[in-house]
Design a protein around this motif. Structure first.
Motif, PDB file in Angstrom:
ATOM      1  N   ASP A  34       8.199  18.598   9.220  1.00 26.63           N
ATOM      2  CA  ASP A  34       7.967  18.138   7.847  1.00 26.63           C
ATOM      3  C   ASP A  34       9.236  17.466   7.339  1.00 26.63           C
ATOM      4  O   ASP A  34      10.295  17.558   7.948  1.00 26.63           O
ATOM      5  CB  ASP A  34       7.571  19.303   6.941  1.00 26.63           C
ATOM      6  N   GLU A  35       9.099  16.785   6.197  1.00 31.70           N
ATOM      7  CA  GLU A  35      10.249  16.085   5.634  1.00 31.70           C
ATOM      8  C   GLU A  35      10.407  16.427   4.162  1.00 31.70           C
ATOM      9  O   GLU A  35       9.496  16.951   3.525  1.00 31.70           O
ATOM     10  CB  GLU A  35      10.104  14.571   5.808  1.00 31.70           C
ATOM     11  N   ALA A  36      11.593  16.104   3.649  1.00 36.49           N
ATOM     12  CA  ALA A  36      11.886  16.266   2.228  1.00 36.49           C
ATOM     13  C   ALA A  36      12.591  15.009   1.749  1.00 36.49           C
ATOM     14  O   ALA A  36      13.474  14.482   2.433  1.00 36.49           O
ATOM     15  CB  ALA A  36      12.762  17.485   1.998  1.00 36.49           C
ATOM     16  N   GLY A  37      12.188  14.518   0.579  1.00 34.14           N
ATOM     17  CA  GLY A  37      12.869  13.371  -0.007  1.00 34.14           C
ATOM     18  C   GLY A  37      12.376  12.027   0.469  1.00 34.14           C
ATOM     19  O   GLY A  37      13.141  11.076   0.546  1.00 34.14           O
ATOM     20  N   ARG A  38      11.095  11.920   0.749  1.00 34.58           N
ATOM     21  CA  ARG A  38      10.556  10.621   1.183  1.00 34.58           C
ATOM     22  C   ARG A  38      10.521   9.624   0.027  1.00 34.58           C
ATOM     23  O   ARG A  38      10.831   8.436   0.200  1.00 34.58           O
ATOM     24  CB  ARG A  38       9.148  10.811   1.755  1.00 34.58           C
ATOM     25  N   GLY A  39      10.146  10.068  -1.157  1.00 38.01           N
ATOM     26  CA  GLY A  39       9.896   9.160  -2.274  1.00 38.01           C
ATOM     27  C   GLY A  39      11.064   8.798  -3.170  1.00 38.01           C
ATOM     28  O   GLY A  39      11.062   7.716  -3.767  1.00 38.01           O
ATOM     29  N   PRO A  40      12.081   9.655  -3.318  1.00 37.67           N
ATOM     30  CA  PRO A  40      13.155   9.353  -4.281  1.00 37.67           C
ATOM     31  C   PRO A  40      13.935   8.088  -3.959  1.00 37.67           C
ATOM     32  O   PRO A  40      14.064   7.702  -2.795  1.00 37.67           O
ATOM     33  CB  PRO A  40      14.064  10.590  -4.177  1.00 37.67           C
ATOM     34  N   VAL A  41      14.485   7.472  -5.000  1.00 39.76           N
ATOM     35  CA  VAL A  41      15.340   6.311  -4.835  1.00 39.76           C
ATOM     36  C   VAL A  41      16.791   6.746  -4.632  1.00 39.76           C
ATOM     37  O   VAL A  41      17.644   5.944  -4.258  1.00 39.76           O
ATOM     38  CB  VAL A  41      15.206   5.369  -6.061  1.00 39.76           C
ATOM     39  N   LEU A  42      17.068   8.028  -4.884  1.00 39.24           N
ATOM     40  CA  LEU A  42      18.414   8.563  -4.743  1.00 39.24           C
ATOM     41  C   LEU A  42      18.479   9.591  -3.612  1.00 39.24           C
ATOM     42  O   LEU A  42      17.552  10.368  -3.422  1.00 39.24           O
ATOM     43  CB  LEU A  42      18.864   9.254  -6.042  1.00 39.24           C
ATOM     44  N   GLY A  43      19.566   9.579  -2.879  1.00 33.71           N
ATOM     45  CA  GLY A  43      19.809  10.618  -1.886  1.00 33.71           C
ATOM     46  C   GLY A  43      19.092  10.394  -0.571  1.00 33.71           C
ATOM     47  O   GLY A  43      18.315   9.447  -0.404  1.00 33.71           O
ATOM     48  N   PRO A  44      19.337  11.288   0.391  1.00 35.72           N
ATOM     49  CA  PRO A  44      18.800  11.125   1.735  1.00 35.72           C
ATOM     50  C   PRO A  44      17.362  11.614   1.870  1.00 35.72           C
ATOM     51  O   PRO A  44      16.839  12.293   0.986  1.00 35.72           O
ATOM     52  CB  PRO A  44      19.732  12.005   2.575  1.00 35.72           C
ATOM     53  N   MET A  45      16.746  11.236   2.968  1.00 35.92           N
ATOM     54  CA  MET A  45      15.502  11.856   3.411  1.00 35.92           C
ATOM     55  C   MET A  45      15.876  12.769   4.573  1.00 35.92           C
ATOM     56  O   MET A  45      16.676  12.390   5.432  1.00 35.92           O
ATOM     57  CB  MET A  45      14.488  10.811   3.869  1.00 35.92           C
ATOM     58  N   VAL A  46      15.332  13.970   4.578  1.00 40.05           N
ATOM     59  CA  VAL A  46      15.655  14.936   5.625  1.00 40.05           C
ATOM     60  C   VAL A  46      14.395  15.312   6.376  1.00 40.05           C
ATOM     61  O   VAL A  46      13.401  15.738   5.765  1.00 40.05           O
ATOM     62  CB  VAL A  46      16.310  16.206   5.036  1.00 40.05           C
ATOM     63  N   TYR A  47      14.425  15.142   7.695  1.00 47.76           N
ATOM     64  CA  TYR A  47      13.333  15.580   8.547  1.00 47.76           C
ATOM     65  C   TYR A  47      13.721  16.898   9.197  1.00 47.76           C
ATOM     66  O   TYR A  47      14.865  17.060   9.641  1.00 47.76           O
ATOM     67  CB  TYR A  47      13.011  14.532   9.621  1.00 47.76           C
TER      68      TYR A  47
END
Length: 308
Positions: A34-47
Motif C-alpha cells: 500500500d502507499e501513503a501520500g499519493r494525492g498531496p502536492v506537498l511532501g513525498p509519496m511512500v510505498y
C-alpha cells in the motif's frame, strides 16, 4: 524507523527496511502493498510492504491493524510499534519517493505518469523481498488503475505467486493494512521533520493537509513561491495546483523559436541569451562579469558545463 538516510538528501528516493525474520525465509509468506501520500502536492509519496508467514497472518488481526486512513496519528504510531515488536515474524520495507523524484519523473520527455511510477515502485519492493529470501506465496495489493490489468501485470512479473489486487485492499486484508500503517507513519514523520535545503528563513509549518484543495495548503504555496525559481523541493512542482500558481504569479518566461539560434535571437533583440549565463561561469568568453551562483543551482548540485 531510522529516517536519517533520507534526511541526508531528501531530494531523491530512499529505501528503508526492517530485518528479515528468519521464519520468513523458511515458511510460505504473504505480503501486502500500500502507499501513503499519493494525492498531496506537498511532501513525498511512500510505498510500503509488510510480510509474514501465511500461518501467522491471522495474528495481525489480534493486533487490530486497520486501514491507516481510519486511524489517528497516535493510533498509527501505536500499531507500528506493535508491528515492530513482532519482528520475529513480521517484516517491512518502504520506498520514500521525494517530491523532486515524483515531479522530475512525471515531466521527463518520455511519458511516465504516477500510475507507472507506482507500479514500478511496488514491483521493486516485491523483488526486494524475494531477493532477500522471503518465501512469497501470496501478494495482496490495493489497486492503482484498473484492478484486473494490474493483477495480470503482477502475476506475469511474479509467476508462482498468487496475486490479489482489489480496491480498498487496505481495509480487506490485514497484511495490506499493516503495510498501509508503515507507509503512513513514515510519511507523517518525514513531513513533520522536513529539512528545507532552501534558504527560506523560519518556514511556516502550518501548511494544512498538503492536499491541493486545502485553503491552508494553497496559502502556503502562494507564500513560498519564488517568482523566478518556483518552489522549494518540498513541493511537487508537476502538480497542476503548483503549475497554475506559477503561471499566474511567477515571472513569465519567453522561449525563442526553436528554428532560430538562441544566441542570434538574443543579439537581434539586444539581450543576453540564457546560455551566456552558463558559459561565463564555466570559463566562456565573457569574463568581465562575475556573479555568485544562485542557491537554486547549488542546492540541486547543478554546475556549468563547457561541452555537452
Amino acid at each position: 524507523m531510522d529516517l536519517s538516510s533520507f534526511e541526508m538528501d531528501n531530494s531523491v528516493s530512499c529505501r528503508l527496511a526492517s530485518q528479515i525474520p528468519d521464519v520468513c525465509r523458511t515458511e510460505d509468506c504473504c505480503l501486502g502493498i500500500d502507499e501513503a501520500g499519493r494525492g498531496p502536492v506537498l511532501g513525498p509519496m511512500v510505498y510500503g510492504i509488510c510480510f509474514c508467514p501465511v500461518s501467522r497472518k491471522e495474528k495481525l488481526k489480534e493486533l487490530k491493524v486497520a486501514d491507516s486512513k481510519t486511524l489517528t496519528e497516535a493510533e498509527r504510531e501505536r500499531l507500528f510499534q506493535k508491528l515492530d515488536e513482532s519482528r520475529n515474524y513480521v517484516g517491512w520495507a518502504l520506498q520514500i519517493l521525494s517530491p523532486n523524484t515524483i515531479s522530475t519523473s512525471m515531466l521527463q520527455r518520455t511519458k511516465y505518469n504516477l500510475n507507472a511510477l507506482s507500479h514500478d515502485t511496488a514491483i521493486a519492493l516485491v523483488q526486494y523481498a524475494l531477493d532477500n529470501g522471503v518465501q512469497l506465496k501470496e501478494v495482496y495489493v490495493d489497486t492503482v488503475g484498473p484492478a484486473e490489468k494490474y493483477q495480470e501485470k503482477l502475476s506475469q512479473r511474479f509467476p508462482g505467486i498468487e496475486v490479489t489486487v482489489k480496491p480498498k485492499a487496505d481495509s480487506l486484508f490485514p497484511i495490506v493494512s499493516a503495510a498501509s500503517i508503515c507507509a503512513k507513519v513514515a510519511r507523517d514523520r518525514v513531513v513533520k521533520g522536513w529539512k528545507f535545503n532552501e534558504d527560506l528563513g523560519d518556514v511556516d509549518p502550518d501548511y494544512g493537509s498538503g492536499y491541493p484543495n486545502d485553503p491552508k495548503t494553497k496559502a502556503w504555496l502562494l507564500k513560498y513561491l519564488d517568482p523566478v525559481f518556483g518552489y522549494p523541493q518540498f513541493v511537487r512542482f508537476s502538480w497542476s495546483t503548483a503549475q497554475t500558481l506559477m503561471d499566474s504569479k511567477a515571472v513569465p518566461v519567453h522561449w525563442d523559436d526553436d528554428e532560430e539560434d538562441g544566441e542570434k535571437a538574443a543579439q537581434r533583440q539586444n539581450n543576453k541569451s540564457m546560455l551566456s549565463y552558463f558559459s561565463a561561469s564555466a570559463g566562456g568568453n565573457d569574463q568581465s562579469q562575475t556573479h555568485k551562483t544562485h542557491r537554486f543551482f547549488t542546492e540541486r548540485r547543478l554546475r556549468s558545463l563547457n561541452t555537452l
